[in-house]
Design an enzyme around this catalytic site. Structure first.
Site, PDB file in Angstrom:
ATOM      1  N   GLY A  54       0.848  -1.192   0.000  1.00 55.36           N
ATOM      2  CA  GLY A  54       0.000   0.000   0.000  1.00 55.36           C
ATOM      3  C   GLY A  54       0.879   1.235   0.000  1.00 55.36           C
ATOM      4  O   GLY A  54       2.025   1.197   0.443  1.00 55.36           O
ATOM      5  N   THR A  55       0.335   2.330  -0.497  1.00 59.00           N
ATOM      6  CA  THR A  55       1.165   3.532  -0.628  1.00 59.00           C
ATOM      7  C   THR A  55       0.697   4.659   0.284  1.00 59.00           C
ATOM      8  O   THR A  55       0.813   4.529   1.493  1.00 59.00           O
ATOM      9  CB  THR A  55       1.250   3.957  -2.099  1.00 59.00           C
ATOM     10  OG1 THR A  55      -0.062   3.983  -2.662  1.00 59.00           O
ATOM     11  CG2 THR A  55       2.063   2.970  -2.897  1.00 59.00           C
ATOM     12  N   THR A  56       0.133   5.740  -0.217  1.00 58.35           N
ATOM     13  CA  THR A  56       0.105   6.992   0.548  1.00 58.35           C
ATOM     14  C   THR A  56      -1.164   7.206   1.376  1.00 58.35           C
ATOM     15  O   THR A  56      -2.278   7.090   0.862  1.00 58.35           O
ATOM     16  CB  THR A  56       0.285   8.174  -0.417  1.00 58.35           C
ATOM     17  OG1 THR A  56       1.439   7.929  -1.222  1.00 58.35           O
ATOM     18  CG2 THR A  56       0.479   9.462   0.339  1.00 58.35           C
TER      19      THR A  56
END
Length: 282
Positions: A54-56
Site C-alpha cells: 500500500g502507498t500513501t
C-alpha cells in the site's frame, strides 16, 4: 462445523486456554490458543519477497476533529497490483488507522487491532484511552519486527478523537510509528506515510489550517493526495474514468469515526481534478 480447536483437542469442547485467567488482551489470548492466526511474515524458500504494498495515507486535524485520507493504489515492484485497495479502517467509535507497507500483513494486523480494542472494552467494561489505543498498536508493530527486517514492513498512521480532552475543538490526535514500534505524537496537525508522503506533507505544509471546518479539511487532504500522485508513481490519483476516488474517514466528538460516502469524496475529487485542469501548475 467442527472448529480447529476441537480438532486439535479431541474429546473437549474448548481447549484449556479458554478457561485460564489472563490479561484483557485478545492478542495474548490468541498467542496462547492459536498462535498461527497472528499476523506474521512467511518467508519464501529462496528468501525473496514480492508482495503488494500500500502507498500513501495522509492525516490532518481540523476544528473539532481529525481525518484520514488514502489513495487506492497498491503496487508490486513496478506493477500496479490493485487500483481500488481500501487502506483506511475504522477501529472503534473514535479511532481509525491507515496502512502503508506490506498489504497482507498490514490488513491482518489492523483487523486484529480492531478486535483487540473491542475485546478490551468487553472485558474491562470501559474503552481504552486514546494513549492506550496508540500504545497497543505500537506493541503489535514490535511483534512484526522480524518481518520488517526481512522487508515486510508495516507502517500505520493512527488518528483518533480524545473524548477526555479539555478542549473538544483540539481533541483530534495523530500518531505515527516506525517499523520497530516507536510511537510519535504529531504536534503540527498533519502527517503522511507511504511512498508519496514527502510530496503529500509538502502540500499539507502550505494548505493545512487547524481552524478549518471538515469540508475544507477534506478538500486539503485530497489536494495533498493529488500532489503525491503527481510526483510518485506508486500513488494513485483520482481515476475519473474508472470512478475510483480516495477514501476518507472523519472522526469528531459528535459523530465519532465515520467513513465518508463515495459520492461525497467523488464530488470533492472531481472538483480538485477540474481545478488542476484549469491551473496545471497547482
Amino acid at each position: 462445523m467442527e472448529s480447529s480447536s476441537t480438532r486439535s483437542h479431541p474429546g473437549q469442547a474448548l481447549p484449556p486456554e479458554y478457561f485460564t485467567p489472563g490479561s484483557s488482551s485478545f492478542t495474548d489470548f490468541l498467542r496462547a490458543a492459536a498462535p498461527e492466526m497472528l499476523p506474521q511474515a512467511k518467508e519464501s524458500s529462496d528468501g525473496s519477497v514480492d508482495v503488494p504494498h500500500g502507498t500513501t495515507i495522509v492525516a490532518l486535524t481540523f476544528r473539532g476533529g481529525v481525518l484520514l485520507a488514502g489513495d487506492r493504489r497498491s503496487t508490486m515492484g513496478n506493477i500496479i497490483a490493485q487500483r481500488d485497495m481500501d487502506k483506511l479502517y475504522v477501529t472503534d467509535d473514535y479511532s481509525a488507522v491507515g496502512i502503508a507497507g506490506t498489504a497482507g500483513i498490514a490488513l491482518e494486523m489492523v483487523r486484529l487491532y480492531a478486535v483487540e480494542l473491542e475485546h478490551y472494552e468487553k472485558i474491562e467494561g470501559v474503552p481504552l484511552s486514546l494513549d492506550g489505543k496508540a500504545n497497543k498498536l505500537a506493541t503489535m508493530l514490535r511483534s512484526n519486527l522480524q518481518g520488517a527486517m526481512a522487508g515486510l514492513a508495516v507502517v500505520p498512521l493512527f488518528a483518533g478523537f480524545d473524548t477526555a480532552a479539555e478542549d473538544p475543538d483540539r481533541a483530534g490526535r495523530i500518531v505515527t510509528y516506525d517499523i520497530t514500534g516507536g510511537r510519535y505524537d504529531e504536534s503540527a496537525g498533519y502527517n503522511a506515510v507511504g511512498s508519496g508522503s514527502l510530496f503529500a506533507k509538502s502540500a499539507l505544509k502550505k494548505r493545512h489550517d487547524p481552524e478549518a471546518d471538515v469540508d475544507s479539511a477534506v478538500r486539503n487532504a485530497i489536494e495533498a493526495l493529488y500532489d503525491a500522485a503527481d510526483d510518485d508513481s506508486a500513488t494513485g490519483g483520482p481515476d475519473v474514468a474508472r470512478k475510483i476516488y480516495p477514501t476518507v474517514v472523519t472522526i469528531t466528538g459528535a459523530e465519532g469515526a465515520v467513513r465518508m460516502s463515495e459520492e461525497r469524496t467523488a464530488a470533492v475529487a472531481e472538483e480538485v481534478v477540474a481545478g488542476r485542469q484549469q491551473n496545471p501548475g497547482g
